[in-house]
Design a protein around this motif. Structure first.
Motif, short mmCIF file in Angstrom:
data_model
loop_
_atom_site.label_atom_id
_atom_site.label_comp_id
_atom_site.label_asym_id
_atom_site.label_seq_id
_atom_site.Cartn_x
_atom_site.Cartn_y
_atom_site.Cartn_z
N TRP A 150 -3.66 11.01 0.32
CA TRP A 150 -3.03 9.69 0.22
C TRP A 150 -2.53 9.42 -1.19
CZ3 TRP A 150 -1.02 7.75 4.15
CH2 TRP A 150 -1.58 7.98 5.41
N HIS A 151 -3.25 9.88 -2.18
CA HIS A 151 -2.79 9.69 -3.56
C HIS A 151 -1.46 10.41 -3.76
CE1 HIS A 151 -2.56 10.38 -7.91
NE2 HIS A 151 -3.15 9.20 -7.98
N LYS A 195 -10.55 5.58 1.62
CA LYS A 195 -11.92 6.08 1.49
C LYS A 195 -12.04 7.52 1.99
CE LYS A 195 -14.17 1.59 1.82
NZ LYS A 195 -13.01 0.84 1.47
N VAL A 200 -8.62 11.28 0.28
CA VAL A 200 -8.12 10.61 -0.91
C VAL A 200 -7.00 11.40 -1.59
CG1 VAL A 200 -8.76 9.74 -3.19
CG2 VAL A 200 -10.32 9.46 -1.26
N ASP A 201 -7.16 12.71 -1.72
CA ASP A 201 -6.15 13.51 -2.40
C ASP A 201 -4.81 13.44 -1.67
OD1 ASP A 201 -7.95 14.23 -4.34
OD2 ASP A 201 -8.49 16.12 -3.36
N PHE A 255 0.83 -1.21 0.00
CA PHE A 255 0.00 0.00 0.00
C PHE A 255 0.86 1.25 0.00
CE2 PHE A 255 -1.98 3.44 2.45
CZ PHE A 255 -3.07 3.71 1.63
N ALA A 314 -3.25 -1.82 -4.61
CA ALA A 314 -4.24 -1.10 -5.42
C ALA A 314 -5.41 -0.57 -4.59
CB ALA A 314 -4.77 -2.03 -6.51
N ARG A 315 -5.46 -0.91 -3.30
CA ARG A 315 -6.55 -0.41 -2.44
C ARG A 315 -6.51 1.10 -2.39
NH1 ARG A 315 -6.07 -3.02 3.28
NH2 ARG A 315 -4.11 -1.91 3.00
N LYS A 316 -7.64 1.70 -2.44
CA LYS A 316 -7.74 3.16 -2.39
C LYS A 316 -8.34 3.58 -1.06
CE LYS A 316 -6.26 3.53 -6.54
NZ LYS A 316 -4.85 3.32 -6.61
N GLY A 374 2.86 1.81 -3.38
CA GLY A 374 2.13 1.79 -4.64
C GLY A 374 2.37 0.57 -5.52
#
Length: 142
Positions: free
Chosen positions: A89-90, A83, A86-87, A69, A79-81, A72
């Motif tokens: 963590w991305h 919740k 989000v911005d 995680f 591939a877990r996103k 990447g």
């Protein structure tokens, strides 16, 4: 049916603080496997780019043990996103991937061989393959 657990910001912060960067379960598995193969190593050499998890100075080889995680990886766990947030963590994971690539390049330019071991590689179903990869990486070419 599982109940969804909702955490508050302080609870989330406490959970995130508990995530270790050294001596993780995944790293300990790799260390035991390498030691069992008869190889000795140094840990987290600060003078090397990225502070590799395992360093084999006489062989000029390093191993990084990455969480899927956090770094990447393209497996199901990586591939877990998230919740929430989000911005953030991305961007965080993208920075980690970019930093990993930069550290690998610096090490290779300095004459080091680099191996990545992913968290998913250490699962029991993949362990035999991991041992073969570690041995092939660490044994000098004949």
């Amino acid at each position: 049916m599982a109940m969804k657990v909702i955490t508050t910001d302080p609870q989330r912060s406490a959970v995130m603080r508990a995530v270790k960067s050294q001596d993780t379960t995944t790293e300990m598995i790799v260390r035991r496997l390498v030691h069992g193969l008869g190889f000795r190593y140094r840990l987290h050499r600060k003078e090397l780019p990225g502070k590799p998890d395992l360093v084999f100075p006489s062989r000029r080889k390093v191993i990084f043990v990455h969480g899927c995680f956090w770094h990447g990886h393209d497996c199901s766990r990586g591939a877990r996103k998230p919740k929430s947030n989000v911005d953030y963590w991305h961007a965080k994971i993208a920075r980690n991937v970019e930093r990993d690539g930069r550290n690998n390049s610096l090490l290779q330019k300095a004459g080091w061989d680099v191996m990545m071991v992913w968290e998913c590689d250490t699962k029991m179903a993949n362990r035999e393959n991991l041992v073969a990869r570690l041995e092939a990486f660490l044994n000098p070419a004949v």
